[in-house]
Scaffold this motif. Sequence first.
Motif, PDB file in Angstrom:
ATOM      1  N   LEU A   1      13.042   3.774  -5.185  1.00  0.00           N
ATOM      2  CA  LEU A   1      13.911   2.885  -4.412  1.00  0.00           C
ATOM      3  C   LEU A   1      14.011   3.278  -2.944  1.00  0.00           C
ATOM      4  N   TYR A   2      14.224   4.559  -2.674  1.00  0.00           N
ATOM      5  CA  TYR A   2      14.518   4.990  -1.308  1.00  0.00           C
ATOM      6  C   TYR A   2      13.298   5.393  -0.496  1.00  0.00           C
ATOM      7  N   HIS A   3      12.168   5.581  -1.153  1.00  0.00           N
ATOM      8  CA  HIS A   3      10.974   6.007  -0.425  1.00  0.00           C
ATOM      9  C   HIS A   3       9.782   5.072  -0.622  1.00  0.00           C
ATOM     10  N   ALA A   4       9.526   4.665  -1.853  1.00  0.00           N
ATOM     11  CA  ALA A   4       8.339   3.847  -2.102  1.00  0.00           C
ATOM     12  C   ALA A   4       8.538   2.384  -1.719  1.00  0.00           C
ATOM     13  N   LEU A   5       9.713   1.819  -2.008  1.00  0.00           N
ATOM     14  CA  LEU A   5       9.974   0.403  -1.740  1.00  0.00           C
ATOM     15  C   LEU A   5      10.381   0.178  -0.287  1.00  0.00           C
ATOM     16  N   ARG A   6       9.490   0.533   0.597  1.00  0.00           N
ATOM     17  CA  ARG A   6       9.722   0.278   2.019  1.00  0.00           C
ATOM     18  C   ARG A   6       9.404  -1.193   2.297  1.00  0.00           C
ATOM     19  N   PHE A   7      10.153  -1.803   3.208  1.00  0.00           N
ATOM     20  CA  PHE A   7       9.906  -3.201   3.521  1.00  0.00           C
ATOM     21  C   PHE A   7       8.587  -3.363   4.280  1.00  0.00           C
ATOM     22  N   SER A   8       8.061  -4.566   4.272  1.00  0.00           N
ATOM     23  CA  SER A   8       6.784  -4.844   4.926  1.00  0.00           C
ATOM     24  C   SER A   8       6.882  -4.550   6.423  1.00  0.00           C
ATOM     25  N   PRO A   9       5.769  -4.218   7.075  1.00  0.00           N
ATOM     26  CA  PRO A   9       5.801  -3.876   8.511  1.00  0.00           C
ATOM     27  C   PRO A   9       6.505  -4.898   9.396  1.00  0.00           C
ATOM     28  N   PRO A  10       6.291  -6.223   9.220  1.00  0.00           N
ATOM     29  CA  PRO A  10       7.008  -7.173  10.088  1.00  0.00           C
ATOM     30  C   PRO A  10       8.525  -7.086   9.932  1.00  0.00           C
TER      31      PRO A  10
ATOM     32  N   GLY B   1       1.561  10.021  -7.669  1.00  0.00           N
ATOM     33  CA  GLY B   1       1.766  11.214  -8.478  1.00  0.00           C
ATOM     34  C   GLY B   1       2.673  10.972  -9.680  1.00  0.00           C
ATOM     35  N   ASP B   2       3.235   9.768  -9.754  1.00  0.00           N
ATOM     36  CA  ASP B   2       4.161   9.439 -10.840  1.00  0.00           C
ATOM     37  C   ASP B   2       3.564   8.455 -11.844  1.00  0.00           C
ATOM     38  N   ILE B   3       3.009   7.379 -11.339  1.00  0.00           N
ATOM     39  CA  ILE B   3       2.368   6.385 -12.202  1.00  0.00           C
ATOM     40  C   ILE B   3       1.191   5.776 -11.452  1.00  0.00           C
ATOM     41  N   ARG B   4       0.297   5.130 -12.210  1.00  0.00           N
ATOM     42  CA  ARG B   4      -0.771   4.367 -11.575  1.00  0.00           C
ATOM     43  C   ARG B   4      -0.273   2.943 -11.378  1.00  0.00           C
ATOM     44  N   ILE B   5      -0.532   2.392 -10.178  1.00  0.00           N
ATOM     45  CA  ILE B   5      -0.103   1.036  -9.841  1.00  0.00           C
ATOM     46  C   ILE B   5      -1.314   0.248  -9.366  1.00  0.00           C
ATOM     47  N   LEU B   6      -1.498  -0.939  -9.931  1.00  0.00           N
ATOM     48  CA  LEU B   6      -2.584  -1.821  -9.525  1.00  0.00           C
ATOM     49  C   LEU B   6      -2.020  -3.100  -8.927  1.00  0.00           C
TER      50      LEU B   6
ATOM     51  N   LEU C   1       0.830  -1.210   0.000  1.00  0.00           N
ATOM     52  CA  LEU C   1       0.000   0.000   0.000  1.00  0.00           C
ATOM     53  C   LEU C   1       0.864   1.260   0.000  1.00  0.00           C
ATOM     54  N   HIS C   2       1.943   1.225   0.754  1.00  0.00           N
ATOM     55  CA  HIS C   2       2.856   2.373   0.789  1.00  0.00           C
ATOM     56  C   HIS C   2       3.484   2.599  -0.583  1.00  0.00           C
ATOM     57  N   PHE C   3       3.828   1.535  -1.263  1.00  0.00           N
ATOM     58  CA  PHE C   3       4.414   1.620  -2.604  1.00  0.00           C
ATOM     59  C   PHE C   3       3.447   2.302  -3.571  1.00  0.00           C
ATOM     60  N   ILE C   4       2.213   1.871  -3.547  1.00  0.00           N
ATOM     61  CA  ILE C   4       1.198   2.443  -4.446  1.00  0.00           C
ATOM     62  C   ILE C   4       0.942   3.898  -4.114  1.00  0.00           C
ATOM     63  N   GLU C   5       0.787   4.207  -2.845  1.00  0.00           N
ATOM     64  CA  GLU C   5       0.434   5.560  -2.412  1.00  0.00           C
ATOM     65  C   GLU C   5       1.570   6.552  -2.663  1.00  0.00           C
ATOM     66  N   THR C   6       2.796   6.132  -2.399  1.00  0.00           N
ATOM     67  CA  THR C   6       3.939   7.034  -2.535  1.00  0.00           C
ATOM     68  C   THR C   6       4.146   7.463  -3.979  1.00  0.00           C
TER      69      THR C   6
END
Length: 504
Positions: A233-242, A163-168, A155-160
């Motif tokens: 890479l540095y903002h959208a691709l955050r690792f999963s919460p666990p 403004g750049d691309i649409r992600i499904l 969800l963080h990846f899509i939301e971040t």
Amino acid sequence: MVNKGSSHNRTSSTARFLPRKRSPYAITLYIISLFAFSIFIFQFYTRSMLEEDEQKSHFSEEIQSKQMPEEPLWDAPFSFGLHPCVKPTSKYTAAQLSEHYITVRSNGGLNQMRTGISDMVAVAHIMNATLVIPQLDKRSFWQDSSTFSDVFDELHFIETLKGDIRILKELPKNLETVPRARKHFTSWSGVGYYEELTHLWKDYLVIHVAKSDSRLANNNLPLDIQRLRCRALYHALRFSPPIESLGKKLVERLRTRGRRYIALHLRYEKDMLSFTGCSYGLTDMESEELRTMRETTNHWRVKEINSTEQRIGGFCPLTPKEVGIFLRALGYPPSTLIYIAAGEIYGGNTRLLELMSRFPNIVLKETLATQEELKAFASHASQAAALDYIISVESNVFVPSYSGNMARSVEGHRRYLGHRKTVTPDRKGLVKLFDKLETGELKEGSSLSFHVRQMHENRQGAPRKRRGPQLGIKGRARLRTEESFYENPYPECICSSKRQHEMT
């Protein structure tokens, strides 16, 4: 008148003081005694001189270690006020609604997939396409069944990146059975290449990308495309919460054990040794095992490799013993806390002990976390590697024993975050020193330290612009020799202007 009696008395008196004629036996005994005494004196003085030299050597090394200030070993290089800058420029065109779709099968290990996905974000923007959440590689060496959401915060990846691309998350149902253009995009391609590929939209609604790694050039791309890669890479691709949660806990535990620590990416693992053909220090049985593995792995193009030439050329990972010698020569004391960021070390504890003999304060995931905490990551190499990545990025010093994908990604991230200290071993130069140690031409101590420190004075992560291709190489082959954009995102994503600040 001559006194004859007086003359006789003088002759008799003098005779008493003249030496008597010695026997051959006495003379021989005398010479032997003199010779033995000479040997004793020689040995005594030689031993005294050797002990004195040894004491001087130890004293010199003690003085050297005392004179080596502690802070330079840990301090980050001077960053000249540089900081992240990834916001789009005024010329940037925001994402537009698109009915064209790109599906991706990422390939490789964790960091190869991460950089590949970041490339695909930029490609989707260039081609004005909707990106479907990529499929992770399940056929690599590790046979990891992890999905995108297992490793990354979906969800963080899509939301971040909205403004750049649409992600499904998935391809629309009505498009699941339509014909797709299956493409192997050319490696290190520029914007023009992908703009030309937009003609595919005339015949297809979906393009499937078989591989994601290295699909974009390192250099000569528009500034906004480069910054988009950094945002991905540095903002959208955050690792999963666990993963993020446990990673932060482990960093805190390391800080509690010791105020500072080195993260050592010890790439002395079976797959890497086999891939590089490096068998130095291994047994004949181990060397044969690695050779068999290399020959039976289909996608490894180079099958026959000269191990000696590989090592001399600096293409082999440092052994655990060599890493220990290297870190001691840099000046790190035996009490230094070292976290091993790696999978299973080839040769197990036997090889690891060669490092622990010099640095006993060694920590691994398995000793830092509980079995219960690691249970969820068992048999999932990508998730375990993500923990290593977090701990490595946050370390006081990062040292990679080999310049693989993990090493390059961590170094680039640390540069992006303020040029945190990263010591990159000059493996080619170090091999020459290690060989001299083996032949006795050089000994561990002040002399070795001088050479090692001098050799690595400018290899500690200080700001510098990304290196271009090697001279003398023509055609597309030169692109392979360029420094990776993700290894050093300066100058596009790092700047000194106060108007461009890091993304929050």
